[in-house]
Motif scaffolding. Structure first.
Motif, PDB file in Angstrom:
ATOM      1  N   VAL A  49      10.306 108.952  55.915  1.00  0.00           N
ATOM      2  CA  VAL A  49      10.523 109.112  54.483  1.00  0.00           C
ATOM      3  C   VAL A  49      11.688 110.076  54.285  1.00  0.00           C
ATOM      4  CG1 VAL A  49       9.504 109.902  52.304  1.00  0.00           C
ATOM      5  CG2 VAL A  49       8.089 108.695  53.971  1.00  0.00           C
ATOM      6  N   GLN A  50      12.632 109.680  53.415  1.00  0.00           N
ATOM      7  CA  GLN A  50      13.814 110.493  53.155  1.00  0.00           C
ATOM      8  C   GLN A  50      13.543 111.489  52.038  1.00  0.00           C
ATOM      9  OE1 GLN A  50      17.623 108.462  52.435  1.00  0.00           O
ATOM     10  NE2 GLN A  50      17.924 109.910  50.757  1.00  0.00           N
ATOM     11  N   ARG A  51      13.966 112.729  52.251  1.00  0.00           N
ATOM     12  CA  ARG A  51      13.853 113.761  51.219  1.00  0.00           C
ATOM     13  C   ARG A  51      14.828 113.451  50.077  1.00  0.00           C
ATOM     14  NH1 ARG A  51      11.418 118.714  51.064  1.00  0.00           N
ATOM     15  NH2 ARG A  51      12.335 120.211  49.625  1.00  0.00           N
ATOM     16  N   LYS A  52      14.456 113.827  48.868  1.00  0.00           N
ATOM     17  CA  LYS A  52      15.281 113.569  47.688  1.00  0.00           C
ATOM     18  C   LYS A  52      16.686 114.145  47.870  1.00  0.00           C
ATOM     19  CE  LYS A  52      15.648 114.479  42.780  1.00  0.00           C
ATOM     20  NZ  LYS A  52      15.116 115.236  41.664  1.00  0.00           N
ATOM     21  N   ASP A  53      17.679 113.278  47.689  1.00  0.00           N
ATOM     22  CA  ASP A  53      19.095 113.651  47.731  1.00  0.00           C
ATOM     23  C   ASP A  53      19.540 114.267  49.054  1.00  0.00           C
ATOM     24  OD1 ASP A  53      19.426 112.735  45.107  1.00  0.00           O
ATOM     25  OD2 ASP A  53      18.873 114.686  44.280  1.00  0.00           O
ATOM     26  N   ARG A  54      18.771 114.074  50.119  1.00  0.00           N
ATOM     27  CA  ARG A  54      19.123 114.624  51.430  1.00  0.00           C
ATOM     28  C   ARG A  54      18.857 113.577  52.512  1.00  0.00           C
ATOM     29  NH1 ARG A  54      16.225 120.499  50.801  1.00  0.00           N
ATOM     30  NH2 ARG A  54      17.381 121.139  48.957  1.00  0.00           N
ATOM     31  N   PRO A  55      19.780 112.613  52.686  1.00  0.00           N
ATOM     32  CA  PRO A  55      19.552 111.516  53.625  1.00  0.00           C
ATOM     33  C   PRO A  55      19.287 111.956  55.066  1.00  0.00           C
ATOM     34  CG  PRO A  55      21.480 111.087  52.268  1.00  0.00           C
ATOM     35  CD  PRO A  55      21.033 112.481  51.960  1.00  0.00           C
ATOM     36  N   ALA A  56      19.757 113.132  55.452  1.00  0.00           N
ATOM     37  CA  ALA A  56      19.553 113.594  56.827  1.00  0.00           C
ATOM     38  C   ALA A  56      18.195 114.264  57.026  1.00  0.00           C
ATOM     39  CB  ALA A  56      20.667 114.563  57.226  1.00  0.00           C
ATOM     40  N   GLU A  57      17.489 114.583  55.938  1.00  0.00           N
ATOM     41  CA  GLU A  57      16.173 115.222  56.046  1.00  0.00           C
ATOM     42  C   GLU A  57      15.092 114.161  55.951  1.00  0.00           C
ATOM     43  OE1 GLU A  57      15.147 118.763  53.878  1.00  0.00           O
ATOM     44  OE2 GLU A  57      17.261 119.387  53.869  1.00  0.00           O
ATOM     45  N   LEU A  58      14.464 113.886  57.092  1.00  0.00           N
ATOM     46  CA  LEU A  58      13.475 112.813  57.172  1.00  0.00           C
ATOM     47  C   LEU A  58      12.115 113.375  57.556  1.00  0.00           C
ATOM     48  CD1 LEU A  58      15.754 110.268  58.995  1.00  0.00           C
ATOM     49  CD2 LEU A  58      15.201 110.335  56.559  1.00  0.00           C
ATOM     50  N   LEU A  59      11.097 112.920  56.862  1.00  0.00           N
ATOM     51  CA  LEU A  59       9.731 113.355  57.111  1.00  0.00           C
ATOM     52  C   LEU A  59       9.082 112.487  58.173  1.00  0.00           C
ATOM     53  CD1 LEU A  59       7.236 115.072  56.315  1.00  0.00           C
ATOM     54  CD2 LEU A  59       6.701 113.278  54.646  1.00  0.00           C
ATOM     55  N   ASP A  60       8.678 113.111  59.250  1.00  0.00           N
ATOM     56  CA  ASP A  60       7.802 112.521  60.258  1.00  0.00           C
ATOM     57  C   ASP A  60       8.194 111.115  60.714  1.00  0.00           C
ATOM     58  OD1 ASP A  60       5.670 112.652  61.992  1.00  0.00           O
ATOM     59  OD2 ASP A  60       4.193 112.061  60.498  1.00  0.00           O
ATOM     60  N   PRO A  61       9.322 110.969  61.431  1.00  0.00           N
ATOM     61  CA  PRO A  61       9.698 109.641  61.941  1.00  0.00           C
ATOM     62  C   PRO A  61       8.589 109.024  62.806  1.00  0.00           C
ATOM     63  CG  PRO A  61      11.495 111.192  62.224  1.00  0.00           C
ATOM     64  CD  PRO A  61      10.294 111.995  61.792  1.00  0.00           C
ATOM     65  N   GLN A  62       8.328 107.748  62.575  1.00  0.00           N
ATOM     66  CA  GLN A  62       7.294 107.005  63.294  1.00  0.00           C
ATOM     67  C   GLN A  62       7.958 105.906  64.112  1.00  0.00           C
ATOM     68  OE1 GLN A  62       3.777 107.715  62.748  1.00  0.00           O
ATOM     69  NE2 GLN A  62       4.791 109.510  61.899  1.00  0.00           N
ATOM     70  N   PRO A  63       7.502 105.654  65.344  1.00  0.00           N
ATOM     71  CA  PRO A  63       8.105 104.592  66.153  1.00  0.00           C
ATOM     72  C   PRO A  63       7.922 103.214  65.518  1.00  0.00           C
ATOM     73  CG  PRO A  63       6.195 105.556  67.273  1.00  0.00           C
ATOM     74  CD  PRO A  63       6.401 106.320  66.007  1.00  0.00           C
ATOM     75  N   GLY A  64       8.941 102.374  65.633  1.00  0.00           N
ATOM     76  CA  GLY A  64       8.930 101.045  65.036  1.00  0.00           C
ATOM     77  C   GLY A  64       7.900 100.103  65.613  1.00  0.00           C
ATOM     78  N   ASP A  65       7.276 100.475  66.730  1.00  0.00           N
ATOM     79  CA  ASP A  65       6.251  99.621  67.321  1.00  0.00           C
ATOM     80  C   ASP A  65       4.844 100.194  67.159  1.00  0.00           C
ATOM     81  OD1 ASP A  65       6.485 101.750  69.090  1.00  0.00           O
ATOM     82  OD2 ASP A  65       6.666 100.494  70.882  1.00  0.00           O
ATOM     83  N   ALA A  66       4.690 101.207  66.303  1.00  0.00           N
ATOM     84  CA  ALA A  66       3.367 101.784  66.069  1.00  0.00           C
ATOM     85  C   ALA A  66       2.484 100.758  65.354  1.00  0.00           C
ATOM     86  CB  ALA A  66       3.486 103.045  65.214  1.00  0.00           C
ATOM     87  N   PRO A  67       1.174 100.777  65.590  1.00  0.00           N
ATOM     88  CA  PRO A  67       0.294  99.849  64.877  1.00  0.00           C
ATOM     89  C   PRO A  67       0.252 100.145  63.374  1.00  0.00           C
ATOM     90  CG  PRO A  67      -0.982 101.247  66.367  1.00  0.00           C
ATOM     91  CD  PRO A  67       0.466 101.587  66.571  1.00  0.00           C
TER      92      PRO A  67
END
Length: 180
Positions: A49-67
């Protein structure tokens, strides 16, 4: 009865307090997206999830193959009933939350954003928003794979995202924003 009295004032009072937007995602596309016309392919795919107005600040990246993938975002309702928070974007066309896709192109060592999906808050039914104001939780449930098998991107229309109020699903652990 005085203006503002009754159920409407109770709802208005409740929606100015804190609440949570809980996103529950399933059917993720995998860690790799093969090349195609004008697209070199991507590996090491993650979604966050991207922080408001801050494309480089991402909340908790999840792997693309997670269930599954879940995020819980702090929010508030303003006095006029608008949902706001550190992850709620506000652009022409309405309020929304960005799910950003990250990955590496061939030969690259560092991941970068290559797609985004928009969860449009103006598509939440007024009844659901009223219930969320009272319960303190708005839930979005959606699959993150598009019709071609790649990462979902662009504006995510109804019914591809299902909005509800109340408790997050027991099928999606990690209510504090993380996978188990």
């Amino acid at each position: 009865m005085l203006p503002g009295a009754g159920r409407d004032s109770a709802v208005r009072r409740s929606h100015t307090g804190g609440m949570h937007l809980h996103i529950e995602a399933h059917t993720l596309p995998g860690r790799n997206c093969g090349p195609g016309p004008g697209f070199p392919g991507i590996s090491g795919i993650e979604v966050a999830v991207q922080r408001k107005d801050r494309p480089a600040e991402l909340l908790d990246p999840q792997p693309g193959d997670a269930p599954t993938a879940t995020w819980t975002l702090p929010c508030t309702f303003t006095a006029d009933g608008e949902l706001r928070g550190p992850y709620v974007q506000n652009r022409l066309g309405g309020r929304f939350v960005y799910l950003s896709w990250l990955g590496r192109r061939p030969g690259e060592e560092v991941s970068r954003m290559f797609r985004r999906a928009k969860l449009m808050l103006d598509e939440v039914a007024p009844r659901v928003l009223d219930e969320a104001r009272l319960s303190g939780v708005l839930v979005a449930r959606l699959a993150l794979t598009d019709a071609q098998g790649g990462p979902l991107c662009g504006r995510v229309p109804l019914p591809a995202v299902v909005w509800s109020a109340g408790e997050p699903s027991d099928a999606f652990p990690g209510r504090a924003g993380r996978r188990p």
